[in-house]
Design a protein around this motif. Structure first.
Motif, mmCIF file in Angstrom:
data_model
loop_
_atom_site.group_PDB
_atom_site.id
_atom_site.type_symbol
_atom_site.label_atom_id
_atom_site.label_comp_id
_atom_site.label_asym_id
_atom_site.label_seq_id
_atom_site.Cartn_x
_atom_site.Cartn_y
_atom_site.Cartn_z
ATOM 1 N N THR A 65 0.840 -1.193 0.000
ATOM 2 C CA THR A 65 0.000 0.000 0.000
ATOM 3 C C THR A 65 0.877 1.245 0.000
ATOM 4 O OG1 THR A 65 -0.123 0.009 2.426
ATOM 5 C CG2 THR A 65 -1.915 -1.093 1.237
ATOM 6 N N TRP A 66 0.318 2.310 -0.529
ATOM 7 C CA TRP A 66 0.943 3.639 -0.474
ATOM 8 C C TRP A 66 0.178 4.469 0.543
ATOM 9 C CZ3 TRP A 66 4.883 6.635 -2.448
ATOM 10 C CH2 TRP A 66 4.736 8.014 -2.323
ATOM 11 N N LEU A 67 0.903 5.100 1.478
ATOM 12 C CA LEU A 67 0.301 5.966 2.486
ATOM 13 C C LEU A 67 0.847 7.369 2.307
ATOM 14 C CD1 LEU A 67 -1.468 6.137 5.092
ATOM 15 C CD2 LEU A 67 0.666 5.767 6.388
ATOM 16 N N TRP A 68 -0.036 8.320 2.043
ATOM 17 C CA TRP A 68 0.381 9.709 1.880
ATOM 18 C C TRP A 68 0.885 10.270 3.212
ATOM 19 C CZ3 TRP A 68 1.282 11.899 -2.596
ATOM 20 C CH2 TRP A 68 0.633 11.419 -3.732
ATOM 21 N N GLY A 69 1.849 11.183 3.144
ATOM 22 C CA GLY A 69 2.373 11.796 4.357
ATOM 23 C C GLY A 69 1.293 12.478 5.173
ATOM 24 N N TRP A 70 0.335 13.116 4.486
ATOM 25 C CA TRP A 70 -0.727 13.828 5.215
ATOM 26 C C TRP A 70 -1.685 12.867 5.908
ATOM 27 C CZ3 TRP A 70 -5.302 12.296 3.040
ATOM 28 C CH2 TRP A 70 -5.310 11.965 1.671
ATOM 29 N N GLU A 111 1.528 -5.516 -10.948
ATOM 30 C CA GLU A 111 2.520 -6.503 -11.384
ATOM 31 C C GLU A 111 3.330 -5.968 -12.565
ATOM 32 O OE1 GLU A 111 3.143 -9.139 -9.783
ATOM 33 O OE2 GLU A 111 1.382 -9.303 -8.470
ATOM 34 N N GLY A 112 3.478 -4.657 -12.651
ATOM 35 C CA GLY A 112 4.132 -4.037 -13.793
ATOM 36 C C GLY A 112 5.641 -3.989 -13.679
ATOM 37 N N PRO A 113 6.280 -3.238 -14.576
ATOM 38 C CA PRO A 113 7.741 -3.231 -14.652
ATOM 39 C C PRO A 113 8.436 -2.462 -13.541
ATOM 40 C CG PRO A 113 6.807 -1.723 -16.267
ATOM 41 C CD PRO A 113 5.658 -2.478 -15.664
ATOM 42 N N ALA A 114 7.743 -1.523 -12.891
ATOM 43 C CA ALA A 114 8.372 -0.818 -11.773
ATOM 44 C C ALA A 114 8.528 -1.778 -10.602
ATOM 45 C CB ALA A 114 7.524 0.386 -11.367
ATOM 46 N N GLY A 115 9.394 -1.429 -9.671
ATOM 47 C CA GLY A 115 9.602 -2.284 -8.517
ATOM 48 C C GLY A 115 8.319 -2.547 -7.754
ATOM 49 N N HIS A 116 7.460 -1.539 -7.682
ATOM 50 C CA HIS A 116 6.154 -1.655 -7.042
ATOM 51 C C HIS A 116 5.323 -0.443 -7.465
ATOM 52 C CE1 HIS A 116 7.607 1.419 -4.253
ATOM 53 N NE2 HIS A 116 8.654 0.644 -4.000
ATOM 54 N N GLY A 117 4.019 -0.532 -7.227
ATOM 55 C CA GLY A 117 3.139 0.538 -7.668
ATOM 56 C C GLY A 117 3.381 1.863 -6.975
ATOM 57 N N GLY A 118 3.937 1.816 -5.758
ATOM 58 C CA GLY A 118 4.221 3.061 -5.057
ATOM 59 C C GLY A 118 5.230 3.921 -5.787
ATOM 60 N N GLU A 119 6.131 3.282 -6.529
ATOM 61 C CA GLU A 119 7.116 4.031 -7.299
ATOM 62 C C GLU A 119 6.428 4.922 -8.331
ATOM 63 O OE1 GLU A 119 11.107 5.067 -8.065
ATOM 64 O OE2 GLU A 119 10.455 3.541 -6.639
ATOM 65 N N LEU A 120 5.347 4.422 -8.934
ATOM 66 C CA LEU A 120 4.639 5.207 -9.942
ATOM 67 C C LEU A 120 3.888 6.370 -9.307
ATOM 68 C CD1 LEU A 120 3.295 2.449 -12.353
ATOM 69 C CD2 LEU A 120 5.493 3.651 -12.342
ATOM 70 N N ILE A 121 3.334 6.173 -8.109
ATOM 71 C CA ILE A 121 2.690 7.287 -7.426
ATOM 72 C C ILE A 121 3.726 8.345 -7.055
ATOM 73 C CG2 ILE A 121 1.443 7.980 -5.343
ATOM 74 C CD1 ILE A 121 -0.098 5.408 -5.466
#
Length: 233
Positions: A65-70, A111-121
């Motif tokens: 999961t991605w968690l925003w700083g705010w 499941e894409g080419p980046a290490g994980h989806g958080g990298e794209l965010i």
């Protein structure tokens, strides 16, 4: 199939090549050695270089999961390192980008080419803010993503040689609108271009030559032709 919203995919496509180029410039400027960060003071130091940063968010590897700083209870939107990033959430509200407004984004599907989806965010968020790029600072269980907001971090200069590589790498991450990806990179560097049937043509500045990007009937990037004068090399 992507689990990202179409609005996020389009924004990512517009920003991807610009961000990747800036990341390469940041990597040359900022040593990736033992590092330390003080988010209250908004500083990140590595290899004897210290830069001002803000906190984008964090990626939890186990939960995916991605968690925003705010949205992180340790920080919140009034924290010194988070306040400068709130423009991202406001943009998400205005443009209908749920990835920018959802406190914790589920990326277990990615499941894409980046290490994980958080990298794209992090890429898209860093592209919105501009500046010197972003840093992935690993910790036990994931990575925090910091935006470099410091004038000493140099902006990426225009260079025609890596453009096809940047475009191909950007399209591998955000594949839906390659023409937009290239057009935004050119606009970022104020390079005039002309869109014709199936291609984008540009005359390189300073008499540097000409270049053409070719796209197929589905809009996919297929070829790059360049005739560079010595001034462009």
């Amino acid at each position: 199939m992507s689990g990202f919203s179409s609005a996020f995919e389009r924004l990512g496509a517009a920003l991807a090549a610009v961000v990747l180029q800036q990341q390469e410039t940041l990597a040359e400027f900022l040593p990736r050695e033992d590092w330390s960060a003080d988010l209250t003071a908004r500083t990140y130091a590595s290899g004897g270089v210290s830069v001002r940063v803000s906190l984008l968010g964090s990626y939890a590897a186990r939960e995916r999961t991605w968690l925003w700083g705010w949205a992180n209870p340790q920080f919140g939107d009034d924290h010194p390192a988070v306040g400068p990033t709130m423009v991202i959430r406001r943009l998400g509200e205005r443009l209908g980008i749920p990835e920018f407004t959802t406190p914790e984004v589920d990326l277990s599907w990615y499941e894409g080419p980046a290490g994980h989806g958080g990298e794209l965010i992090a890429m898209a968020a860093g592209g919105v803010l501009g500046g010197g790029g972003y840093i992935g600072a690993g910790y036990d269980g994931g990575s925090a993503y910091l935006h470099v907001d410091d004038a000493q971090a140099p902006p990426a200069p225009w260079d025609p040689v890596p453009v096809p590589r940047l475009l191909m790498n950007a399209v591998s991450l955000f594949p839906h609108e390659p023409r937009l990806t290239l057009a935004r990179l050119l606009s970022h560097h104020r390079i005039p271009y002309r869109e014709a049937d199936g291609r984008i043509e540009l005359r390189l500045p300073g008499g540097g030559g000409t270049a053409r990007a070719h796209f197929d009937g589905l809009g996919r990037f297929v070829d790059w032709e360049a005739e560079l004068s010595p001034a462009a090399l």
